[in-house]
Scaffold this active site. Structure first.
Site, short mmCIF file in Angstrom:
data_model
loop_
_atom_site.label_atom_id
_atom_site.label_comp_id
_atom_site.label_asym_id
_atom_site.label_seq_id
_atom_site.Cartn_x
_atom_site.Cartn_y
_atom_site.Cartn_z
N HIS A 40 0.88 -1.07 -0.02
CA HIS A 40 -0.07 0.10 0.10
C HIS A 40 0.96 1.16 0.09
O HIS A 40 2.04 1.28 0.40
CB HIS A 40 -0.79 0.12 1.40
N TYR A 41 0.23 2.41 -0.26
CA TYR A 41 0.79 3.63 0.26
C TYR A 41 0.10 4.17 1.09
O TYR A 41 -1.33 3.72 1.42
CB TYR A 41 0.95 4.65 -1.02
N THR A 42 0.38 5.10 2.09
CA THR A 42 -0.55 5.51 3.34
C THR A 42 -1.44 6.50 2.63
O THR A 42 -2.37 6.79 3.47
CB THR A 42 0.36 5.83 4.56
N GLU A 105 2.33 -0.97 4.51
CA GLU A 105 2.15 0.47 4.18
C GLU A 105 3.36 1.39 4.07
O GLU A 105 4.07 1.38 4.79
CB GLU A 105 1.18 1.28 5.31
N HIS A 147 -2.56 -3.19 -3.33
CA HIS A 147 -3.90 -3.09 -2.84
C HIS A 147 -4.81 -2.89 -3.87
O HIS A 147 -6.19 -3.37 -3.99
CB HIS A 147 -4.15 -1.76 -1.76
N ASP A 157 -3.52 2.25 -4.82
CA ASP A 157 -2.37 2.23 -4.29
C ASP A 157 -1.69 0.93 -4.23
O ASP A 157 -2.45 -0.19 -4.51
CB ASP A 157 -2.33 2.63 -2.87
ZN LIG Z 1 -4.24 0.65 0.80
#
Ligand SMILES: [Zn+2]
Length: 262
Positions: A40-42, A105, A147, A157
């Site tokens: 993911h990215y945050t 993340e 994600h 993301d």
């Molecule tokens: Zn995510």
């Protein structure tokens, strides 16, 4: 029931620099163990804010690891526990991705925050942590996912800038060189239905994406194709079934380990 759950006390990886325990955890359901790694990215402006959101009971989200822009790795949830990072999602027949995955993340403000490049020191940490997790849990290359792969349309993301080919060179994830995009290639996007649409849907479903092969180019197909492009053909993310997308998808499915041995 949170009183019976133990917050993380020991890191699972020697790469972890800090612990920041999140109470947003529960046991993995149906005895599932990690067989998927979700990146993911945050989508938040700084790591302090990300750690806060991912550990506040009222936010009801969490993940196993956060990786800051400088490469610092923070563990929030023990790998044996179910963290709340995937939300409504699916891959193949599995719809409880949280019970069957580990979530990382990566600190980046995301598309709504200017979407800066992922710094090299951060990507080195991502690579090392993925290698470590994959080795300990025996996670298959084709089960290292974005994600966006497991939640098409709902999530985008870590996005088209994420260095999947670099990870693949380090032995992380499944990757084939995408076929070049011809700007004039409109592919099959003008058609509402046909054998090419059906074939592409069957390939997407076989790879793991949540799509029903109907032979009709629907809004859902556009959404899933966009998710596929975000990960595997990032040069143009528009949800069209162009020739490059089709060829890249076909090659990806052909190089699945089970396809290579059958
Ligand atoms: Zn995510």
């Amino acid at each position: 029931m949170s009183d019976v759950l133990t917050l993380i006390e020991q890191p699972d990886s020697k790469l972890v620099a800090d612990l920041h325990p999140s109470p947003n955890i529960e046991p993995r359901l149906r005895g599932l163990t990690p067989s998927i790694l979700i990146l993911h990215y945050t989508g938040l402006e700084c790591v302090e804010r990300s750690l806060d959101v991912l550990s506040r009971p009222d936010c009801k989200v969490s993940c196993h690891y956060v990786i800051d822009e400088d490469g610092r790795i923070i563990q929030m949830v023990a790998e044996e526990m179910r963290a709340w990072h995937a939300g409504v999602s699916s891959w193949h027949a599995e719809t409880d991705i949280n019970s069957s995955s580990i979530g990382i993340e990566i600190q980046n403000p995301g598309h709504n925050g200017g979407y800066p490049d992922f710094p090299p020191e951060q990507m080195r940490a991502v690579t090392a942590l993925c290698q470590d997790i994959i080795a300990r849990h025996g996670i298959a290359a084709e089960r290292v996912l974005a994600h966006s792969d497991v939640a098409p349309g709902r999530k985008i993301d870590p996005g088209e800038k994420f260095d999947w080919p670099g990870l693949a060179r380090a032995g992380v994830g499944h990757w084939v060189e995408p076929m070049a995009v011809d700007p004039g290639d409109r592919g099959f996007s003008g058609r509402k239905q046909g054998p090419e649409i059906l074939a592409a849907q069957e390939l997407l479903a076989r790879y793991g994406y949540g799509i029903e092969p109907t032979g009709i180019y629907s809004e859902r197909m556009k959404t899933v194709l966009s998710a596929f492009q975000l990960h595997f053909r990032p040069a143009r993310v528009d949800g069209r079934l162009d020739l490059s997308t089709f060829a890249t998808l076909r090659r990806l499915v052909e190089t699945l380990p089970e396809a290579a041995t059958s």
